[in-house]
Design a protein around this motif. Sequence first.
Motif, PDB file in Angstrom:
ATOM      1  N   THR A 121     -27.025   3.180  22.514  1.00 25.83           N
ATOM      2  CA  THR A 121     -26.459   2.349  21.453  1.00 25.83           C
ATOM      3  C   THR A 121     -24.939   2.406  21.478  1.00 25.83           C
ATOM      4  N   TRP A 122     -24.384   3.607  21.613  1.00 26.55           N
ATOM      5  CA  TRP A 122     -22.930   3.758  21.678  1.00 26.55           C
ATOM      6  C   TRP A 122     -22.361   3.002  22.883  1.00 26.55           C
ATOM      7  N   ALA A 123     -23.023   3.119  24.025  1.00 28.95           N
ATOM      8  CA  ALA A 123     -22.550   2.450  25.235  1.00 28.95           C
ATOM      9  C   ALA A 123     -22.624   0.931  25.085  1.00 28.95           C
ATOM     10  N   TYR A 124     -23.686   0.440  24.440  1.00 27.99           N
ATOM     11  CA  TYR A 124     -23.824  -1.003  24.233  1.00 27.99           C
ATOM     12  C   TYR A 124     -22.714  -1.534  23.328  1.00 27.99           C
ATOM     13  N   VAL A 125     -22.453  -0.845  22.222  1.00 28.30           N
ATOM     14  CA  VAL A 125     -21.412  -1.277  21.297  1.00 28.30           C
ATOM     15  C   VAL A 125     -20.050  -1.249  21.986  1.00 28.30           C
ATOM     16  N   ARG A 126     -19.784  -0.206  22.752  1.00 28.63           N
ATOM     17  CA  ARG A 126     -18.509  -0.104  23.464  1.00 28.63           C
ATOM     18  C   ARG A 126     -18.366  -1.220  24.489  1.00 28.63           C
ATOM     19  N   HIS A 127     -19.432  -1.474  25.240  1.00 27.42           N
ATOM     20  CA  HIS A 127     -19.413  -2.545  26.237  1.00 27.42           C
ATOM     21  C   HIS A 127     -19.184  -3.894  25.567  1.00 27.42           C
ATOM     22  N   ALA A 128     -19.863  -4.144  24.469  1.00 25.77           N
ATOM     23  CA  ALA A 128     -19.699  -5.414  23.768  1.00 25.77           C
ATOM     24  C   ALA A 128     -18.267  -5.569  23.255  1.00 25.77           C
ATOM     25  N   ARG A 129     -17.731  -4.508  22.693  1.00 26.52           N
ATOM     26  CA  ARG A 129     -16.377  -4.562  22.138  1.00 26.52           C
ATOM     27  C   ARG A 129     -15.343  -4.796  23.233  1.00 26.52           C
ATOM     28  N   LEU A 130     -15.493  -4.126  24.358  1.00 29.10           N
ATOM     29  CA  LEU A 130     -14.489  -4.215  25.408  1.00 29.10           C
ATOM     30  C   LEU A 130     -14.650  -5.417  26.337  1.00 29.10           C
ATOM     31  N   ARG A 131     -15.874  -5.896  26.554  1.00 30.22           N
ATOM     32  CA  ARG A 131     -16.097  -6.889  27.594  1.00 30.22           C
ATOM     33  C   ARG A 131     -16.633  -8.241  27.127  1.00 30.22           C
ATOM     34  N   ASP A 133     -16.897  -9.324  23.213  1.00 32.66           N
ATOM     35  CA  ASP A 133     -16.585  -9.818  21.871  1.00 32.66           C
ATOM     36  C   ASP A 133     -15.437 -10.813  21.854  1.00 32.66           C
ATOM     37  N   ARG A 134     -14.367 -10.507  22.536  1.00 33.84           N
ATOM     38  CA  ARG A 134     -13.208 -11.409  22.527  1.00 33.84           C
ATOM     39  C   ARG A 134     -13.576 -12.767  23.125  1.00 33.84           C
ATOM     40  N   ALA A 135     -14.266 -12.750  24.252  1.00 35.83           N
ATOM     41  CA  ALA A 135     -14.657 -14.015  24.890  1.00 35.83           C
ATOM     42  C   ALA A 135     -15.635 -14.790  24.015  1.00 35.83           C
ATOM     43  N   ALA A 136     -16.559 -14.088  23.351  1.00 36.12           N
ATOM     44  CA  ALA A 136     -17.514 -14.761  22.469  1.00 36.12           C
ATOM     45  C   ALA A 136     -16.807 -15.362  21.259  1.00 36.12           C
ATOM     46  N   LEU A 137     -15.827 -14.662  20.706  1.00 36.88           N
ATOM     47  CA  LEU A 137     -15.077 -15.214  19.581  1.00 36.88           C
ATOM     48  C   LEU A 137     -14.272 -16.435  19.998  1.00 36.88           C
ATOM     49  N   GLU A 138     -13.693 -16.401  21.191  1.00 35.57           N
ATOM     50  CA  GLU A 138     -12.967 -17.577  21.686  1.00 35.57           C
ATOM     51  C   GLU A 138     -13.908 -18.764  21.877  1.00 35.57           C
ATOM     52  N   LEU A 139     -15.107 -18.511  22.382  1.00 36.67           N
ATOM     53  CA  LEU A 139     -16.093 -19.587  22.515  1.00 36.67           C
ATOM     54  C   LEU A 139     -16.475 -20.153  21.154  1.00 36.67           C
ATOM     55  N   ARG A 140     -16.684 -19.266  20.187  1.00 41.72           N
ATOM     56  CA  ARG A 140     -17.037 -19.720  18.843  1.00 41.72           C
ATOM     57  C   ARG A 140     -15.918 -20.580  18.260  1.00 41.72           C
ATOM     58  N   TRP A 141     -14.681 -20.122  18.438  1.00 41.57           N
ATOM     59  CA  TRP A 141     -13.540 -20.875  17.932  1.00 41.57           C
ATOM     60  C   TRP A 141     -13.458 -22.248  18.606  1.00 41.57           C
ATOM     61  N   ASP A 142     -13.606 -22.280  19.921  1.00 40.29           N
ATOM     62  CA  ASP A 142     -13.559 -23.548  20.651  1.00 40.29           C
ATOM     63  C   ASP A 142     -14.677 -24.482  20.199  1.00 40.29           C
ATOM     64  N   THR A 143     -15.861 -23.932  19.965  1.00 39.36           N
ATOM     65  CA  THR A 143     -16.988 -24.745  19.518  1.00 39.36           C
ATOM     66  C   THR A 143     -16.711 -25.354  18.159  1.00 39.36           C
ATOM     67  N   GLN A 144     -16.161 -24.562  17.253  1.00 43.09           N
ATOM     68  CA  GLN A 144     -15.841 -25.088  15.928  1.00 43.09           C
ATOM     69  C   GLN A 144     -14.760 -26.160  16.002  1.00 43.09           C
ATOM     70  N   GLU A 145     -13.768 -25.944  16.870  1.00 42.98           N
ATOM     71  CA  GLU A 145     -12.726 -26.940  17.036  1.00 42.98           C
ATOM     72  C   GLU A 145     -13.303 -28.241  17.606  1.00 42.98           C
ATOM     73  N   LEU A 146     -14.206 -28.132  18.565  1.00 45.71           N
ATOM     74  CA  LEU A 146     -14.849 -29.327  19.115  1.00 45.71           C
ATOM     75  C   LEU A 146     -15.646 -30.050  18.044  1.00 45.71           C
ATOM     76  N   ALA A 147     -16.381 -29.291  17.228  1.00 41.18           N
ATOM     77  CA  ALA A 147     -17.199 -29.903  16.178  1.00 41.18           C
ATOM     78  C   ALA A 147     -16.316 -30.608  15.151  1.00 41.18           C
ATOM     79  N   ARG A 148     -15.210 -30.004  14.794  1.00 42.58           N
ATOM     80  CA  ARG A 148     -14.301 -30.648  13.831  1.00 42.58           C
ATOM     81  C   ARG A 148     -13.647 -31.880  14.436  1.00 42.58           C
ATOM     82  N   GLY A 149     -13.289 -31.788  15.704  1.00 47.10           N
ATOM     83  CA  GLY A 149     -12.614 -32.898  16.367  1.00 47.10           C
ATOM     84  C   GLY A 149     -13.491 -34.116  16.530  1.00 47.10           C
ATOM     85  N   ARG A 150     -14.791 -33.916  16.697  1.00 48.78           N
ATOM     86  CA  ARG A 150     -15.713 -35.025  16.882  1.00 48.78           C
ATOM     87  C   ARG A 150     -16.382 -35.437  15.573  1.00 48.78           C
TER      88      ARG A 150
END
Length: 154
Positions: A121-131, A133-150
Amino acid sequence: MQRSNAGDVTYDDPWYDALASGWGESAASVALPPDRPEPDSAPGAAADIYLEVQRSAAFQEVRRRYRRFVVPGAVAFLLWYVAYVVTATTVPGLMARPVAGAVNVGMLAGLGQFLTTFLLTWAYVRHARLRRDRAALELRWDTQELARGRGGAS
């Protein structure tokens, strides 16, 4: 303005849901909420946005990073668990061998199951945080921007 169950007090509440709060109200006093207007965009616009994101290289990279960690981790843990159960049922003499006082090999292996669960569990959380989470948040942000734009989902 909504009437209370007592009938004498009224209050303004924009979040009032007459269908969910129908306790003690007669069928005549329940007011249905107004229908929400449909958005002006095409019905498939939101689905197209999510399909576009799913096909993107960034999304595929997040999925690849997830699979690279989860699949080997799950396989290793399941093999360790099955080895523990099979050993406990087929070689009970080995599991009953004392190590120190009343502690035997079976107890240590069982505690090792808990320890490996926490470590995984510790290794999974660390892996998610380091490798991932940031990319997933950027994807979420881009998706919301696309949805608002269209004019899609808000």
